[in-house]
Design an enzyme around this catalytic site. Structure first.
Site, short mmCIF file in Angstrom:
data_model
loop_
_atom_site.label_atom_id
_atom_site.label_comp_id
_atom_site.label_asym_id
_atom_site.label_seq_id
_atom_site.Cartn_x
_atom_site.Cartn_y
_atom_site.Cartn_z
N SER A 1 -55.96 -24.18 26.14
CA SER A 1 -56.25 -25.23 26.93
C SER A 1 -55.63 -26.18 26.08
CB SER A 1 -57.74 -25.89 27.89
OG SER A 1 -57.79 -27.35 28.24
N GLY A 2 -54.77 -27.32 26.40
CA GLY A 2 -54.44 -28.02 25.58
C GLY A 2 -53.08 -27.77 24.97
N THR B 1 -48.52 -26.59 31.22
CA THR B 1 -47.73 -27.23 32.24
C THR B 1 -46.96 -27.78 32.23
OG1 THR B 1 -50.11 -27.46 33.22
CG2 THR B 1 -48.71 -29.36 33.58
N ASN C 1 -57.82 -32.02 26.79
CA ASN C 1 -55.94 -31.80 27.05
C ASN C 1 -56.79 -33.86 28.19
OD1 ASN C 1 -53.79 -32.12 28.14
ND2 ASN C 1 -54.03 -30.23 28.76
N SER D 1 -55.12 -31.56 31.98
CA SER D 1 -55.28 -30.00 32.09
C SER D 1 -55.79 -29.68 33.20
CB SER D 1 -57.05 -29.78 31.21
OG SER D 1 -56.93 -28.22 31.46
N SER D 2 -55.28 -28.56 33.39
CA SER D 2 -54.75 -27.79 34.57
C SER D 2 -56.05 -27.21 34.95
CB SER D 2 -53.68 -26.55 35.22
OG SER D 2 -52.28 -27.49 34.64
N GLY E 1 -55.68 -22.56 30.82
CA GLY E 1 -55.88 -22.21 29.65
C GLY E 1 -57.19 -21.23 28.89
N GLU F 1 -60.23 -21.61 26.98
CA GLU F 1 -61.61 -22.64 27.06
C GLU F 1 -63.28 -22.34 26.01
OE1 GLU F 1 -60.17 -25.83 30.56
OE2 GLU F 1 -61.82 -24.30 30.86
#
Length: 909
Positions: free
Chosen positions: A110-111, A115, A160, A163-164, A386, A388
């Site tokens: 994540s980050g 995306t 992030n 973040s999605s 992602g 985490e």
């Protein structure tokens, strides 16, 4: 070669090594140092063969301009400096030219920039594919679907700012020319618990803050909202404002994007009303915090929520304060206490938002879906949450990390396992390269933890998070990747970093500590039936669609599937979809935890390089062949060149490509020549016909009239002929356009991209073929082998197949005439044919004679019945015989059924 061309060379002005396969010496330290050296010079992309490593720069770089798009367009993968555009171009050209379905797999923490990478791939493909009004409209809709889904599905986390919080997979569909036709979006498990509660330092979904910041005063008044974020309990206050995000500007972008994706004004208004209702649900509080009684409490903001949803206040009030339990024919109503009432409120808010998000995805799919009957080429782009590791990890992080385990497993299977197996399978000398296979972790989660969680949720009795953890401690205690304080082997009994209500899994990306609190409730994902029925009674246009189970006429007492079961099934479907396509990998790396530019934390990057298996990937690529391609699929596009040599070509591919281009040019010239010749000849025939008519009129009148009268009459006739010609031309033009419109509509559905004239001629030929065939149908006798001759060469296979089908049909029609009695007679005839054909001289003459049946009444003979019961074989023929005595040669009188066994064997012979 110009100066600009020199700069674009892969080896000139290169910072470090652009392809890790060429790195010397190869070690983990040199690998990390090469990444750092390139990152310090804003070179954020590096190759491992065809795999792209992308490091998040946390800043805007001038490497995504229109000039860059043209620079990488139709260039070989290794011809220029490493770039995400090179991978996108390679995938698009493979799809367009070689008819290979592609997928872009973007993975990382994540980050790490997944995306943004997916948006760059989609924007590049949109820039290099075809042009035109319809094509541009499709491309714009595909691109504008991203900001809408990001607003409703993304949020700021500690890792992030964008973040999605859901998984998205988009299949972009192309026609045979490589022009986009549309797409299909699949979404996976929105993190709906974020609607009612966010960890410290994080925000709710973007749309809540964007609506309050960017909506006009008039819109906020209609939605019964105030601009102050602090007025709403569901919105986090400590991170309400993010420096890098302009919520007001983003709201206007989203409104424009929804119009581009064909949302109607009333649909946009309905969506915003539901968003406002979710925000206001968090403000509903009980006056009495001790007990809630029906009719003796007051909900703040309840009236405005009911007005937004179009529901009567008493109905919603009753649903929040009581619960009806149904079992078969019995109903029991219970009053909810304060904790249960708050649970019901939060459950409604989460379900309302989650179902609204699913409806948005469905609505976007309706706008971008392809109305095409023929085969399409597909490019899939995966943008999913992602890996985490937070301070407090719950059910959501568990599911997210499970999905990343499955994606890592695909990468391992395709780049490490299958590639090495291919060399061994082809008999190439190969030294096996060891790597960690995370299949054991996927099995632990799928068949262990998730399976046991579902069992706990579905079993009768008291089920809590503690009972679930106790079961895990018993079943998974011996697994090497599972750790718990209460494991039966007591290995971690003194581990104070492992709390009593937690368990730890050693993922491919590191150890993650999960708190079981909320696992059972989040997996059950239950919404009281009273709330569903209350929502179904609402007059809001969307609510009935979002809560179909609230319909009393379709009440279903069956327990809905758990969240874990649904996610596991959807991930399984996603994995099967990805495995049917040619994969292209983008491995995203996060350089630091501060979300700051120009900071490269070596320990953090080293950890990601290790668990992503990048070193093993480099070793496999170095040990193997640099270029591999299946022989026959590679040459499929050249099959049109020569039927005799296919598929035995052994020359270079560039020679084949040159011949293919020449062949296409010749075919285009032939098609144009035939079409133009047909059009000119049609015009010539019309002129010839007109000339014949004029000449006939002239000669007829010349014989009847004098010369002076002839000229006067000729003028009149000429005027009439001109008028008739104009009428005929007008009628012909109108008829031609009408027929053209009808044929064009059929052409678009059945035979696309062919000229109208060729299509019409083809249809007329087929029509004439069937009409002539109907007139020449042979007799209905099944022994008639005749069939009309073939009229057209291109119908050779069809003509033979129609003959075969017609013969089978008339045989069936002939058999259908038989009665049951007649069928039995023909079965006896078949048995007689098996026995006597080609063995008895008089047999052909007896075929046409019908059997007389049991004229001896042999079935009534008790000895025959006894013998028939003893024999396993079928008695085909029987008769009454006379026995000759061997001693004196005398014959007995009508000795019935003597020596039956011998007779039966003879009959079989």
């Amino acid at each position: 070669m110009s100066k600009s061309e020199v700069k674009t060379s892969l080896l000139d002005n290169m910072i470090g090594v652009g392809d890790m396969v060429l790195l010397e010496p190869l070690s983990e330290n040199s690998f990390i140092q090469n990444l750092k050296n390139r990152f310090d010079h804003d070179e954020i992309y590096t190759y491992i063969g065809t795999v792209v490593i992308s490091i998040n720069p946390y800043q805007s770089l001038p490497i995504y301009t229109a000039d860059k798009v043209e620079e990488y367009r139709n260039r070989n993968f290794y011809e220029l400096n490493p770039h995400i555009y090179a991978l996108a171009d390679e995938a698009y050209r493979s799809l367009r030219d070689q008819d290979k379905d592609q997928c872009i797999l973007i993975t990382g923490e994540s980050g790490a920039g997944k995306t943004e990478a997916s948006k760059l791939v989609m924007s590049y493909v949109a820039a290099v594919c075809g042009k035109g009004q319809e094509v541009n409209k499709v491309k714009e809709q595909l691109l504008q679907s991203n900001p809408v889904l990001e607003a409703f599905g993304n949020a700021k986390t500690v890792r992030n700012d964008n973040s999605s919080r859901f998984g998205k997979y988009m299949d972009i569909e192309f026609d045979f020319k490589g022009d986009p036709l549309g797409g299909v979006i699949s979404n996976y498990l929105l993190e709906k618990s974020r609607v009612v509660k966010q960890p410290r330092g994080e925000r709710n979904f973007h749309i809540f803050y964007q609506l309050l910041s960017g909506a006009s005063d008039d819109l906020l008044k209609r939605l019964k909202l105030e601009r102050d974020v602090s007025k709403y309990n569901y919105l986090s206050l400590d991170s309400a404002v993010v420096s890098d995000l302009d919520d007001g500007a983003n709201f206007r972008i989203i409104m424009d994007a929804m119009k581009t994706v064909c949302f109607m004004d009333n649909e946009v208004q309905s969506v915003l009303e539901l968003v406002a209702a979710v925000m206001k649900l968090g403000n509903i509080e009980s006056i009495d915090e001790i007990i809630v009684l029906v009719g003796s409490f007051y909900w703040t903001d309840l009236k405005e929520i009911c007005e937004l949803l179009g529901i009567e206040q008493i109905v919603l009030e009753r649903a929040f304060s009581s619960r009806t339990l149904e079992a078969k024919q019995e109903k029991v109503s219970t009053t909810l206490n304060v904790a249960q009432a708050y649970y019901a409120r939060d459950a409604l808010a989460k379900n309302l938002y989650s179902r609204l998000f699913s409806w948005l995805v469905t609505r976007i799919n309706e706008s971008i879906k392809v109305h095409w009957l023929f085969s399409k080429k597909v490019m899939g782009v995966l943008d999913i949450y992602g890996f985490e590791i937070f301070e407090n990890n719950s059910f959501e992080q568990f599911i997210i990390n499970y999905c990343n385990e499955k994606l890592q497993q695909i990468f391992i299977d395709l780049t490490l396992h299958e590639e090495q197996e291919e060399y061994i399978r082809e008999g190439i000398e190969w030294k096996n390269i060891e790597y960690f296979n995370n299949a054991v972790i996927c099995d632990l989660i799928e068949n262990g933890i998730l399976a046991m969680l579902d069992d706990e949720c579905l079993r009768p009795g008291t089920v809590t998070d503690e009972t679930f953890l106790d079961k895990l401690n018993t079943v998974c205690a011996g697994h090497h990747h599972f750790e718990s304080r209460h494991c039966t082997n007591s290995q971690f009994l003194t581990d104070h970093t492992l709390p009593h209500n937690c368990f730890r899994i050693q993922h491919y990306a590191g150890k993650v500590l999960y708190c079981v609190e909320g696992f059972v409730d989040k997996n059950n994902d239950l919404l009281y039936r009273d709330l569903s029925q209350a929502m179904y009674k609402a007059r809001h246009p969307l609510i009935k669609l979002l809560f179909p189970e609230g319909d009393p006429s379709k009440m279903n007492l069956k327990r809905p599937p758990t969240a874990g079961f649904q996610f596991r099934a959807s991930v399984g479907t996603l994995m099967k979809n990805l495995q049917t396509k040619n994969p292209n990998y983008i491995r995203c790396i996060k350089p630091n935890d501060k979300k700051a530019a120009r900071i490269f934390t070596e320990t953090l990057v080293r950890h990601q390089v290790r668990y992503l298996g990048l070193m093993e990937n480099v070793r496999v690529r170095r040990a193997g062949y640099a270029f591999r391609q299946l022989y026959k699929p590679c040459l499929e596009r050249y099959k049109m060149l020569c039927q005799q040599t296919w598929p035995h070509w052994r020359g270079p591919l560039f020679a084949l490509e040159k011949k293919r281009r020449e062949c296409l040019e010749v075919l285009a010239a032939v098609i144009q020549k035939i079409y133009r010749g047909w059009k000119q000849r049609k015009h010539f025939l019309l002129m010839k016909k007109s000339q014949v008519v004029v000449a006939a009129w002239y000669h007829e009148q010349h014989n009847e009239l004098t010369t002076s009268h002839f000229f006067l009459q000729s003028r009149k006739i000429l005027r009439e002929l001109k008028h008739q010609k104009q009428c005929i031309e007008a009628a012909t033009t109108i008829s031609a356009y009408w027929h053209g419109t009808k044929v064009s509509s059929i052409q678009k559905k059945s035979i696309p991209n062919f000229p109208y004239s060729i299509t019409t001629n083809y249809v007329f030929q087929i029509q004439k073929y069937f009409l002539d065939l109907k007139k020449k149908i042979p007799s209905m006798s099944p022994i008639d082998k005749t069939w009309p001759p073939q009229p057209y060469q291109f119908l050779e296979g069809t003509h033979k197949e129609l003959g075969r089908i017609f013969h089978l049909w008339r045989c069936k029609k002939y058999r259908d005439q038989f009665t049951e009695q007649k069928k039995a007679i023909y079965e006896e005839k078949l048995d007689a044919s098996t026995i006597f054909k080609d063995k008895k001289a008089l047999y052909p003459g007896s075929v046409s004679q019908p059997f007389k049946g049991d004229y001896l009444e042999i079935n009534q003979n008790p000895k025959y019945s006894k013998l028939k019961g003893l024999l396993e074989e079928k008695v085909i023929l029987a008769d009454v015989v006379h026995k000759i005595n061997r001693a004196n040669g005398k014959a007995g009188l009508n000795c019935s059924l003597c020596n039956w066994s011998v007779f039966v064997k003879c009959a079989k012979a």
